[in-house]
Write an enzyme that holds these catalytic residues in place. Structure first.
Site, PDB file in Angstrom:
ATOM      1  N   ARG A   1      82.282  -7.420 -50.868  1.00  0.00           N
ATOM      2  CA  ARG A   1      83.170  -6.312 -50.518  1.00  0.00           C
ATOM      3  C   ARG A   1      83.910  -5.886 -51.777  1.00  0.00           C
ATOM      4  NH1 ARG A   1      83.316  -5.732 -45.174  1.00  0.00           N
ATOM      5  NH2 ARG A   1      85.149  -4.401 -45.132  1.00  0.00           N
TER       6      ARG A   1
ATOM      7  N   GLU B   1      81.084  -9.296 -41.240  1.00  0.00           N
ATOM      8  CA  GLU B   1      81.869  -8.346 -42.033  1.00  0.00           C
ATOM      9  C   GLU B   1      83.305  -8.285 -41.539  1.00  0.00           C
ATOM     10  OE1 GLU B   1      80.510  -4.830 -44.172  1.00  0.00           O
ATOM     11  OE2 GLU B   1      78.982  -4.711 -42.608  1.00  0.00           O
TER      12      GLU B   1
ATOM     13  N   HIS C   1      69.181 -14.697 -40.013  1.00  0.00           N
ATOM     14  CA  HIS C   1      69.486 -14.837 -38.588  1.00  0.00           C
ATOM     15  C   HIS C   1      68.396 -15.754 -38.061  1.00  0.00           C
ATOM     16  CE1 HIS C   1      70.693 -12.680 -34.572  1.00  0.00           C
ATOM     17  NE2 HIS C   1      70.827 -13.997 -34.530  1.00  0.00           N
TER      18      HIS C   1
ATOM     19  N   VAL D   1      75.812  -9.339 -38.203  1.00  0.00           N
ATOM     20  CA  VAL D   1      76.261  -8.872 -39.515  1.00  0.00           C
ATOM     21  C   VAL D   1      77.635  -8.211 -39.395  1.00  0.00           C
ATOM     22  CG1 VAL D   1      75.781  -7.201 -41.356  1.00  0.00           C
ATOM     23  CG2 VAL D   1      73.952  -8.687 -40.504  1.00  0.00           C
TER      24      VAL D   1
ATOM     25  N   ALA E   1      72.054  -9.318 -31.185  1.00  0.00           N
ATOM     26  CA  ALA E   1      71.373  -8.522 -32.204  1.00  0.00           C
ATOM     27  C   ALA E   1      71.791  -8.924 -33.616  1.00  0.00           C
ATOM     28  CB  ALA E   1      71.686  -7.043 -31.986  1.00  0.00           C
ATOM     29  N   THR E   2      70.846  -8.881 -34.530  1.00  0.00           N
ATOM     30  CA  THR E   2      71.156  -9.147 -35.931  1.00  0.00           C
ATOM     31  C   THR E   2      72.226  -8.185 -36.459  1.00  0.00           C
ATOM     32  OG1 THR E   2      68.967 -10.088 -36.309  1.00  0.00           O
ATOM     33  CG2 THR E   2      70.178  -9.350 -38.259  1.00  0.00           C
TER      34      THR E   2
END
Length: 123
Positions: A111, A41, A67, A37, A32-33
């Site tokens: 971030r 992170e 993606h 992600v 899954a995208t």
């Protein structure tokens, strides 16, 4: 000391738990995208964690990523994050993810360094 070039790699294996079908971002059993992600992170967070002042953490505020290739169940996914800029509390990372067949996604992630107690007191 937060220095340009700090880097980390995080890994996971594609399973039904992190599939598009389970996470609701699609209807197939592929990586899954949102899981990609999250892995990016995680790599960014860990790239700088050991260099933060006591009581500090980083929080993700922006992700700009592609993606570009699906990965099947059982594939091993690696995500890397490299610190490319420090502007006060703002940290910018180049992020990339790949499986055994090549790059599946890449982009830029932002971030911010926060004081844990102060951040949590605002919730």
């Amino acid at each position: 000391m937060l220095e340009i070039g700090l880097r980390y790699e995080s890994r996971t294996t594609v399973s039904t738990a992190n599939s598009a079908k389970t996470l609701g971002s699609g209807d197939m059993d592929v990586f899954a995208t949102p899981a990609m992600v999250a892995l990016m992170e995680n790599a960014a967070m860990l790239a700088v964690a050991a260099e933060l002042p006591e009581g500090s953490a980083t929080v993700g505020t922006q992700m700009n990523t592609s993606h570009i290739k699906a990965s099947p169940l059982g594939a091993v996914i690696t995500a890397s994050a490299e610190l490319t800029a420090v502007d006060g509390r703002k940290l910018t990372f180049a992020v990339k993810a790949w499986d055994e067949k090549g790059v599946i996604g890449e982009g830029e992630h932002t971030r911010f360094v926060v004081d844990r107690a102060r951040f949590l007191s605002k919730l």
